[in-house]
Structure formats: structure tokens, C-alpha cells
Write a protein that holds these residues in place. Structure first.
Motif, PDB file in Angstrom:
ATOM      1  N   ASP A 270      10.089  -4.012  -2.650  1.00  0.00           N
ATOM      2  CA  ASP A 270       8.822  -4.662  -3.098  1.00  0.00           C
ATOM      3  C   ASP A 270       8.658  -5.844  -2.990  1.00  0.00           C
ATOM      4  O   ASP A 270       7.876  -6.561  -2.844  1.00  0.00           O
ATOM      5  CB  ASP A 270       8.372  -3.774  -4.382  1.00  0.00           C
ATOM      6  CG  ASP A 270       7.980  -2.486  -4.302  1.00  0.00           C
ATOM      7  OD1 ASP A 270       7.659  -1.956  -3.228  1.00  0.00           O
ATOM      8  OD2 ASP A 270       7.867  -1.796  -5.500  1.00  0.00           O
TER       9      ASP A 270
ATOM     10  N   SER B 127       1.420  -0.854  -9.543  1.00  0.00           N
ATOM     11  CA  SER B 127       0.794  -1.003  -8.314  1.00  0.00           C
ATOM     12  C   SER B 127       0.251  -2.378  -8.606  1.00  0.00           C
ATOM     13  O   SER B 127      -0.191  -3.347  -7.706  1.00  0.00           O
ATOM     14  CB  SER B 127      -0.331  -0.266  -8.217  1.00  0.00           C
ATOM     15  OG  SER B 127      -1.047  -0.242  -9.596  1.00  0.00           O
TER      16      SER B 127
ATOM     17  N   LYS C 221       8.174   1.261  -4.096  1.00  0.00           N
ATOM     18  CA  LYS C 221       7.267   1.773  -5.455  1.00  0.00           C
ATOM     19  C   LYS C 221       5.735   1.634  -5.180  1.00  0.00           C
ATOM     20  O   LYS C 221       5.009   2.247  -6.181  1.00  0.00           O
ATOM     21  CB  LYS C 221       7.759   1.141  -6.765  1.00  0.00           C
ATOM     22  CG  LYS C 221       9.247   1.576  -6.944  1.00  0.00           C
ATOM     23  CD  LYS C 221       9.936   1.211  -8.154  1.00  0.00           C
ATOM     24  CE  LYS C 221      11.504   1.609  -8.280  1.00  0.00           C
ATOM     25  NZ  LYS C 221      11.948   1.073  -9.543  1.00  0.00           N
ATOM     26  N   ARG C 222       5.197   0.721  -4.388  1.00  0.00           N
ATOM     27  CA  ARG C 222       3.887   0.476  -4.321  1.00  0.00           C
ATOM     28  C   ARG C 222       3.505   0.087  -2.967  1.00  0.00           C
ATOM     29  O   ARG C 222       4.284  -0.131  -2.174  1.00  0.00           O
ATOM     30  CB  ARG C 222       3.404  -0.597  -5.320  1.00  0.00           C
ATOM     31  CG  ARG C 222       4.062  -1.875  -4.888  1.00  0.00           C
ATOM     32  CD  ARG C 222       3.659  -2.969  -6.011  1.00  0.00           C
ATOM     33  NE  ARG C 222       4.067  -4.405  -5.803  1.00  0.00           N
ATOM     34  CZ  ARG C 222       3.458  -5.516  -6.172  1.00  0.00           C
ATOM     35  NH1 ARG C 222       2.496  -5.390  -6.986  1.00  0.00           N
ATOM     36  NH2 ARG C 222       3.665  -6.500  -5.782  1.00  0.00           N
TER      37      ARG C 222
ATOM     38  N   ASN D 244      -1.929  -8.235  -5.870  1.00  0.00           N
ATOM     39  CA  ASN D 244      -0.970  -7.937  -6.564  1.00  0.00           C
ATOM     40  C   ASN D 244       0.252  -8.555  -6.450  1.00  0.00           C
ATOM     41  O   ASN D 244       1.432  -7.987  -6.561  1.00  0.00           O
ATOM     42  CB  ASN D 244      -0.616  -6.524  -6.466  1.00  0.00           C
ATOM     43  CG  ASN D 244      -0.515  -5.878  -5.440  1.00  0.00           C
ATOM     44  OD1 ASN D 244      -0.144  -6.541  -4.453  1.00  0.00           O
ATOM     45  ND2 ASN D 244       0.110  -4.427  -5.286  1.00  0.00           N
TER      46      ASN D 244
END
Length: 284
Positions: free
Chosen positions: A44, A32, A283-284, A143
């Protein structure tokens, strides 16, 4: 550094500024927080690339923790730091750039309240240059960081090359209409599905069914449906837009059909496309 979203004309620059410096072992950070070096998801990375007018490859030089007053709104599980980094390569951007940049980053703490050692780590940054402040970077998201690896370097550059092209696939915002036309023999038919994008770029899906043959589908990016169109290759920007942007099912109210059977065929053909695309892979 305050968050600012601004539109700007873009150009693509692939500029290496030096060879890789000696770096620490890759960080073990939550997905994350940073895209991993050895198991990055195409989607991502694409999520960050398509919204970032500036993409740079940097090596962290210094990290300074900020005071509580400078970290308002940061969760207790995170530490806000000011990072100074040397630019290794400019991958996407316009105009001049500084050989050294600064940016704010919220880093996760471990069980002992410590943050990972970022110094000498090599990472990709996705963001924009703060207007009037050469060398200050505003990340596209808190992020918007990916750890460096040869695999990530290839992915970032390949996706960016597609993203900056004129007519690059745009974000899908919905389905405008769909219809199914039965053929002259049992089991034959064609379904067409028209999509809406954030800039009204033409985009449509076609699914063909013929008796005794495997069902086929294609995507067209032209006003007139291209008879030579094919399904997109996996892990391309067009695949990403479809796999991550299409709703999981075709709403019946979007189907222009003379019968319930035609609606059901259109919805089945749409599901065939979704299954063929496979999962988005975020994945995030």
C-alpha cells in the motif's frame, strides 16, 4: 485545487525540520482512507510512493470544512476539508518548498455525521506541488495519506530510497514470452520467462529444476540473463513489482513450446514463482 498529473525530474531529499510535536492518539480510520500507523502494508505504501514526486511528513495545524458548492462529487459519507499543515520533513521532492502546506482531503464521517479530529495529527502526504502555487499540494490519490509512526517512517524512507535509484524496478505490464528447455536427464530443465515493463526495462525470470534438488528461481534485470541472479528479498521494490504486478497464471499463448508437455512445465514453473513470491499484501 484541480487534479493535475505531470512528469518532473526528481531528486531525493531526506530533511528533518524539527523534532516530533506532541500529538493526539493515532486516529482510528478506515484502511481505505488512510494507511494505518501500526499495521501498514508494504505494498500500500509502495503504491503511493512510486507515483508521487512529492512525499512529506506533516503535522495538521488547521482543518476547515468546505461548502456544499465546493464539495461537488463527494459522497454523503465523506466530508471535504481544506487542511493546513506544518512540514516536519521533506522525504522526496525537488526545488524549494514551503514550511506550511495546504491540501484538500475527503474524510469519512462517523455514524453521527462527524469527522475525526485531525488537528495535531501527524501524517505522511503523497502527491505533487501545484505548479505556481508554493505550499499547495495535490494528493496523488484522494486517499494518499498514511498515519505517522516510527515503523511507517522507516518503511516510507526505505521504499523511497529504492524508488529514486537509476534503474529502479518499474511497473510490469505483461509477459512477452516464455519457454521451457528439458535437460539431458529426467526431471532436469530450465524455464525462462520474459516480462514487459512500462519503460521496456529488461526483466526476466529463470526457474531451474535438477533431480534430487529443490527447484530454484531467479530474476534478472539485465539484457543478458545474469547467471549470478537470485530471487528478490521479500519487501523490496523488486519483490513488490513482481508480487503485485505479475498475472496469477502464465497464458499458454505466451509459451514458445515444441510440445504440450513443455507448455505444462513452463506453467508449473511460473506457478512455483508466484507461490514463492507470496501474496501482494494490499489492504486497499
Amino acid at each position: 485545487m484541480r487534479i493535475v498529473h505531470a512528469k518532473m525530474s526528481l531528486c531525493l531529499i531526506f530533511l528533518g525540520l524539527g523534532t516530533a510535536t506532541s500529538a493526539q492518539a493515532p486516529l482510528d480510520l478506515p484502511v481505505s482512507f488512510a494507511i494505518q500507523a501500526d499495521s501498514a502494508s508494504y505494498s500500500d505504501l509502495a503504491d503511493l510512493i512510486v507515483i508521487s514526486p512529492l512525499i512529506i511528513d506533516v503535522t495538521v495545524r488547521n482543518v476547515k470544512k468546505l461548502t456544499v458548492e465546493q464539495s461537488v462529487g463527494v459522497p454523503t459519507s465523506m466530508e471535504r476539508v481544506l487542511v493546513e499543515a506544518d512540514v516536519m520533513a521533506l522525504i522526496r521532492g525537488e526545488g524549494g518548498f514551503a514550511p506550511r502546506v495546504r491540501f484538500l482531503l475527503d474524510v469519512p464521517k462517523n455514524a453521527k455525521g462527524k469527522i475525526p479530529k485531525l488537528k495535531k495529527q501527524r501524517v505522511f502526504l503523497f502527491g505533487r506541488q501545484v505548479q505556481g502555487r508554493l505550499g499547495e499540494i495535490q494528493l496523488s490519490r484522494p486517499n494518499a495519506v498514511a498515519l505517522f509512526s516510527a515503523a511507517n517512517d522507516t518503511l516510507v524512507r526505505n521504499i523511497t530510497s529504492e524508488a529514486v535509484q537509476l534503474g529502479a524496478p518499474r511497473r510490469i505490464t505483461g509477459i512477452t514470452s516464455a519457454f521451457h528447455s528439458a535437460g539431458t536427464v529426467l526431471g532436469e530443465g530450465e524455464t525462462q520467462i520474459f516480462l514487459k515493463t512500462d519503460n521496456d526495462q529488461p526483466l526476466s525470470l529463470t526457474v531451474l529444476s535438477r533431480p534430487g534438488q529443490q527447484k530454484q528461481w531467479a530474476v534478472s534485470t539485465a539484457e543478458v540473463i545474469d547467471a549470478s541472479a537470485t530471487a528478490p528479498e521479500r519487501f523490496t521494490l523488486l519483490w513488490y513489482r513482481l508480487a503485485c504486478g505479475l498475472p496469477r497464471s502464465l497464458p499458454s499463448e505466451r509459451v514458445e513450446a515444441a510440445s504440450n508437455q513443455d507448455t505444462a512445465r513452463a506453467q508449473a514453473d511460473y506457478k512455483f514463482v508466484i507461490d514463492a513470491l507470496g501474496p501482494c499484501g494490499r489492504k486497499r
